[in-house]
Design a protein around this motif. Structure first.
Motif, PDB file in Angstrom:
ATOM      1  N   ASN A  17       0.726  -1.231  -0.049  1.00 42.99           N
ATOM      2  CA  ASN A  17       0.011  -0.103  -0.079  1.00 42.99           C
ATOM      3  C   ASN A  17       1.025   1.232   0.102  1.00 42.99           C
ATOM      4  O   ASN A  17       2.166   1.131   0.054  1.00 42.99           O
ATOM      5  CB  ASN A  17      -1.045  -0.030   1.108  1.00 42.99           C
ATOM      6  CG  ASN A  17      -0.362  -0.101   2.613  1.00 42.99           C
ATOM      7  OD1 ASN A  17       0.982   0.413   2.583  1.00 42.99           O
ATOM      8  ND2 ASN A  17      -0.936  -0.767   3.464  1.00 42.99           N
ATOM      9  N   ARG A  18       0.278   2.387   0.012  1.00 43.57           N
ATOM     10  CA  ARG A  18       0.844   3.657   0.037  1.00 43.57           C
ATOM     11  C   ARG A  18       1.942   3.997   1.179  1.00 43.57           C
ATOM     12  O   ARG A  18       2.754   4.717   1.075  1.00 43.57           O
ATOM     13  CB  ARG A  18      -0.080   4.700  -0.193  1.00 43.57           C
ATOM     14  CG  ARG A  18      -0.927   5.014   1.051  1.00 43.57           C
ATOM     15  CD  ARG A  18      -1.816   6.196   0.909  1.00 43.57           C
ATOM     16  NE  ARG A  18      -2.777   6.588   1.907  1.00 43.57           N
ATOM     17  CZ  ARG A  18      -3.803   5.963   2.318  1.00 43.57           C
ATOM     18  NH1 ARG A  18      -4.405   4.917   1.595  1.00 43.57           N
ATOM     19  NH2 ARG A  18      -4.498   6.056   3.331  1.00 43.57           N
ATOM     20  N   SER A  37      -2.679  -2.066  -2.919  1.00 37.39           N
ATOM     21  CA  SER A  37      -2.621  -0.628  -3.564  1.00 37.39           C
ATOM     22  C   SER A  37      -3.641  -0.107  -4.352  1.00 37.39           C
ATOM     23  O   SER A  37      -3.547   0.823  -4.859  1.00 37.39           O
ATOM     24  CB  SER A  37      -1.436  -1.282  -4.511  1.00 37.39           C
ATOM     25  OG  SER A  37      -1.952  -2.434  -5.493  1.00 37.39           O
TER      26      SER A  37
END
Length: 351
Positions: free
Chosen positions: A172-173, A201
């Motif tokens: 993920n970020r 994501s």
């Protein structure tokens, strides 16, 4: 004995010659429901009545062939509860209950599968007009925001690193592998809709765009609105805050919107406080992790219905949820119809 002397023996005596057998001794496992209430809650973080309710729901599904001395349904239920709620190392749970670690892993998987199969009985949107009006009334009592039947947001549940092809898509970020879970909750912090199939994501707006709930709203199944943050596009049925309020009415709208939508943030906090595995991460396979997330959602709703107290525990720094708006990506654009309806809504209710 010489084999050549065999013919001198009475063959009837040979029937009495039997190979020695090792006696198998099974360890007796105590019934955890015989514990006193404080001891039970200390071990499993839920009351005995909650455990008994869960046992009644799953007893038939957890019944096994009695051969081989398997875990009883009672032990299966409490082992899964302890592992999910405390996020305890499975070896420690196994030692406490006199079994092996693979047995605990298998037990948690089976209990999660059983709960996920009956999840629609406990996780559901308000279907009737009376239920929707009651949901709107409860939301309006928070900050005066009318016509709301649910607050929507996503949260990331950490998983172990995926080494298969496409594993990087789970990053993920924030830089760790996760499942991006979409949740819609009501004013009582109960989960009414959950989507657990997306990788970390994937953006929140795409999850909603491709979920079944969006189709139901567009088909007119609900008379109320959803509230979401600026990560979602504003539509005729999902309202987001204004980025640059310029009038008093718009500021009133934003203030009431944030206070009302904060319900879903509090839902995440309570959910993860009850089940520490959601906060600290899951380390089984992906499919089991998804079913466990749904199972914890079912137990969360059941705990709210039964008015279960949250187990006292120091707050984890990772558990803090932020009420600040996320960074808005350029791809998130409001629909024309949604912007017009939001403008009319503000003029009608916040002037």
């Amino acid at each position: 004995m010489d084999i050549n002397d065999m013919d001198l023996m009475d063959f009837e005596d040979m029937d009495s010659i039997e190979p020695s057998r090792q006696t198998i001794r099974y360890r007796r496992r105590a019934n955890p429901f015989l514990l006193e209430e404080p001891d039970f809650k200390s071990k499993y973080r839920f009351s005995k009545s909650f455990g008994q309710k869960l046992l009644d729901l799953l007893r038939e599904d957890l019944a096994h062939d009695p051969r081989g001395c398997p875990l009883s349904p009672e032990l299966q239920v409490v082992c899964a509860l302890r592992n999910w709620a405390r996020h305890e190392i499975q070896d420690d749970t196994a030692d406490l209950h006199g079994v092996s670690q693979p047995v605990i892993s298998k037990t948690c998987k089976e209990v999660a599968e059983c709960l996920s199969r009956i999840s629609r009985r406990f996780i559901k949107m308000p279907a009737t007009l009376i239920d929707q009006e009651e949901s709107m009334r409860k939301f309006r009592s928070i900050a005066g925001f009318p016509m709301v039947i649910g607050a929507i947001d996503c949260t990331h549940i950490r998983i172990k690193k995926v080494s298969a092809d496409g594993g990087q898509l789970y990053i993920n970020r924030k830089g760790y592998p996760s499942i991006n879970v979409q949740v819609v909750c009501d004013a009582d912090l109960k989960i009414m809709d959950i989507v657990t199939r997306w990788r970390g994501s994937v953006h929140d707006s795409r999850i909603f765009r491709e979920c079944r709930l969006k189709e139901r709203f567009e088909a007119g199944a609900f008379s109320g609105l959803l509230l979401g943050d600026s990560g979602y596009p504003c539509t005729s049925y999902l309202f987001t805050p204004l980025l640059n309020p310029s009038t008093q009415a718009e500021e009133n709208y934003n203030r009431c919107h944030i206070r009302t939508r904060n319900t879903v943030e509090r839902c995440f906090g309570l959910w993860k406080q009850r089940f520490r595995c959601l906060l600290r991460g899951m380390f089984g396979d992906i499919e089991t992790a998804k079913k466990t997330i749904v199972a914890c959602a079912v137990l969360h709703n059941l705990a709210i219905d039964m008015r279960e107290d949250v187990f006292p525990e120091e707050e984890d720094p990772q558990e803090q949820t932020s009420s600040q708006e996320p960074v808005v990506q350029a791809a998130i654009r409001n629909t024309v119809r949604g912007s017009i309806r939001r403008r009319q809504f503000i003029e009608t209710h916040f002037n």
